[in-house]
Design a protein around this motif. Sequence first.
Motif, short mmCIF file in Angstrom:
data_model
loop_
_atom_site.label_atom_id
_atom_site.label_comp_id
_atom_site.label_asym_id
_atom_site.label_seq_id
_atom_site.Cartn_x
_atom_site.Cartn_y
_atom_site.Cartn_z
N PRO A 78 -2.70 -5.70 2.32
CA PRO A 78 -2.33 -4.81 3.50
C PRO A 78 -3.49 -4.45 4.29
CG PRO A 78 -2.31 -3.59 1.48
CD PRO A 78 -2.60 -4.75 1.02
N GLU A 79 -3.03 -4.23 5.63
CA GLU A 79 -4.31 -3.96 6.50
C GLU A 79 -4.80 -2.57 6.17
OE1 GLU A 79 -4.50 -2.80 11.28
OE2 GLU A 79 -2.41 -3.18 10.22
N LYS A 80 -3.93 -1.46 5.78
CA LYS A 80 -4.24 -0.11 5.32
C LYS A 80 -4.62 -0.14 3.83
CE LYS A 80 -2.00 1.73 9.18
NZ LYS A 80 -0.82 2.73 9.61
N PRO A 81 -5.45 0.90 3.53
CA PRO A 81 -5.71 1.20 2.06
C PRO A 81 -4.45 1.56 1.20
CG PRO A 81 -7.10 2.58 3.33
CD PRO A 81 -6.36 2.00 4.20
N HIS A 82 -4.20 1.00 -0.10
CA HIS A 82 -3.19 1.30 -0.69
C HIS A 82 -3.39 2.64 -1.50
CE1 HIS A 82 -5.14 -0.31 -4.28
NE2 HIS A 82 -4.90 -1.50 -4.06
N ASN A 83 -4.58 3.15 -1.51
CA ASN A 83 -4.84 4.46 -2.27
C ASN A 83 -4.38 4.22 -3.55
OD1 ASN A 83 -6.04 5.31 0.11
ND2 ASN A 83 -4.34 5.86 0.93
N ASN A 84 -4.20 3.25 -4.27
CA ASN A 84 -3.90 3.05 -5.73
C ASN A 84 -2.26 3.82 -6.03
OD1 ASN A 84 -6.11 1.85 -6.18
ND2 ASN A 84 -7.12 3.65 -7.02
N ILE A 85 -1.45 3.70 -4.99
CA ILE A 85 -0.27 4.45 -5.15
C ILE A 85 0.64 3.23 -5.41
CG2 ILE A 85 1.73 5.71 -4.11
CD1 ILE A 85 -0.22 7.01 -2.34
N ALA A 86 1.33 3.56 -6.63
CA ALA A 86 2.78 2.58 -6.83
C ALA A 86 3.92 2.99 -6.38
CB ALA A 86 2.73 2.36 -8.65
N TYR A 87 4.69 2.08 -5.79
CA TYR A 87 6.03 2.48 -5.24
C TYR A 87 7.21 1.74 -6.01
CZ TYR A 87 3.54 3.89 -1.15
OH TYR A 87 2.44 4.57 -0.42
N GLU A 88 8.12 2.51 -6.29
CA GLU A 88 9.44 1.91 -6.99
C GLU A 88 10.60 2.24 -5.89
OE1 GLU A 88 11.04 -0.96 -9.13
OE2 GLU A 88 9.92 0.08 -10.75
N ARG A 89 11.01 1.32 -5.13
CA ARG A 89 12.02 1.91 -4.33
C ARG A 89 13.48 1.07 -4.69
NH1 ARG A 89 8.84 0.83 1.35
NH2 ARG A 89 7.64 2.66 1.20
N PHE A 90 14.45 2.02 -4.57
CA PHE A 90 15.66 1.27 -5.17
C PHE A 90 16.70 1.21 -3.90
CE2 PHE A 90 14.03 3.70 -8.80
CZ PHE A 90 14.34 2.88 -9.70
N TRP A 91 17.02 0.00 -3.95
CA TRP A 91 18.00 -0.75 -2.84
C TRP A 91 19.15 -0.94 -3.62
CZ3 TRP A 91 16.39 -1.00 2.54
CH2 TRP A 91 15.01 -0.79 2.74
N PRO A 92 20.31 -0.81 -2.86
CA PRO A 92 21.51 -1.47 -3.58
C PRO A 92 21.50 -2.93 -3.95
CG PRO A 92 22.11 -0.36 -1.28
CD PRO A 92 20.47 -0.45 -1.25
N SER A 93 20.77 -3.60 -3.17
CA SER A 93 20.49 -5.14 -3.77
C SER A 93 19.68 -5.14 -5.17
CB SER A 93 20.02 -5.97 -2.91
OG SER A 93 18.83 -5.44 -2.33
N GLY A 94 18.73 -4.11 -5.53
CA GLY A 94 18.00 -4.11 -6.59
C GLY A 94 16.72 -3.38 -6.32
#
Length: 425
Positions: free
Chosen positions: A217-233
Amino acid sequence: MPLEQLIRTSEPAPELNFDYDITIVGAGIAGTTLAAGLKNSGLKVALIEAQPQTVAASRQQVYAITLLSGKIFQGLGIWDKIRANITAFSQINLSDTGTEGVVFNPSDLGKDELGYAGEHCAILPVLQEFLNDCPNVTWLCPAELVSVDYQSDFVEIEVKVAGDGDSENAQPASNQRIRTRLLVAADGTRSRIRNDAGIRTHGWKYWQSCITTRVKPEKPHNNIAYERFWPSGPFAILPLPGNRCNIVWTAPHEEAKALLELDDEQFLAELRRKYGDQMGHLELEGKRFMFQVQLMQSNRYVQPRLALIGDAAHCCHPVGGQGLNLGIRDAAAIAQVLQDAHKNGEDIGSLPVLQRYEGWRKTENLAILGFTDILDRLFSNNWLPVVVVRRLGLWGLRKIQPVKVFALRLMTGLLGRTPQIAQRL
Ligand SMILES: Cc1cc2nc3c(=O)[nH]c(=O)nc-3n(C[C@H](O)[C@H](O)[C@H](O)COP(=O)(O)OP(=O)(O)OC[C@H]3O[C@@H](n4cnc5c(N)ncnc54)[C@H](O)[C@@H]3O)c2cc1C
């Protein structure tokens, strides 16, 4: 030999000669962690791997690593080398479409870290290097399993070991017969050893597949993990060193297949839609891979002279990043059981000894398998009653601190019985 005739006591069989006490088939991370845990055990270990070490280490995979796995590696004395090339999460951000998410911080657990993300090539080579320096461990690699014959006091294995090049002193390929007290299958989900031993499994394939890839990514990820839930998975973003991120994108099979077939520009456009703008412009780093997603638990983890560990024993949905961590925990647990039995003069391949490992790990693994399954079913669903239940669940995680801490302890490996090696700090 029929199972009933195999020895069931834990008395050793002193008069027999063995080439090795323990033969581990499969030198992935679970198999090598077990071999490393047996250093200084007084047990002679053979490690059989079908792929050359460099090929096995070059797999393009990324794992979320739990705090417990970190402690196990620390107990083995290899953590500093692994830790130098992986990322520690500063935060884990969990969200459902259209509702406020939950933010987990290390302070929720009273710790400095919440977990890690690391590439296969940051972990396996460290274990391989460690094992190359363990006098009690012999590598047979690359080597192919030809046959396995279970007897009451030992297992006889025939292995075809590849030759080592065409120089003058090169050794040609050869078949070797190995006599061992105990065979450990760490040969992955499709374990040939498990199948040949007649150990059945139960579970199911999901209606989803997983696409994984890496982006910068262009910007720093700042060591953050994401888990996003979508209806597809679920859609996960794991921060990696060098401001790169690993994407684990779960979607119904047809959608996943279509994502795999898009050209890079089209794929990036789809990715931006899921990802949002928070990290600016995204660049693809390397290939996309597609994996079948399944849940599997072996009906038995052990029988006389045989134990299953890692994906050979179980596997789960990648949501929450648990699969490999369970295998690392299996390895630490069985290493402890076998060393204790050996110290007490017991037969390490006997059923009573092996059942101590199964009794420890099978139920704990089932709890995590169930948890990942519920997460996927609860979130990949738009049926109103299910939406209400999951919103309540997210509300509980946001507002009720003990619920949040319980979920974090479960996912970081801090619930359940801790192997002694993880307590050597
Ligand atoms: C998309 C995806 C994402 C995932 N993300 C995570 C995550 O974030 N965190 C996590 O903990 N887990 C994750 N997992 C699960 C994880 O990948 C597995 O649990 C883990 O790789 C299993 O390790 P293992 O050592 O048991 O088996 P494997 O890695 O499969 O190793 C088996 C080894 O045995 C060797 N072998 C096989 N047969 C033979 C034979 N007959 N003779 C000799 N050698 C043999 C193979 O060459 C291989 O080296 C994910 C899985 C998927 C699909």
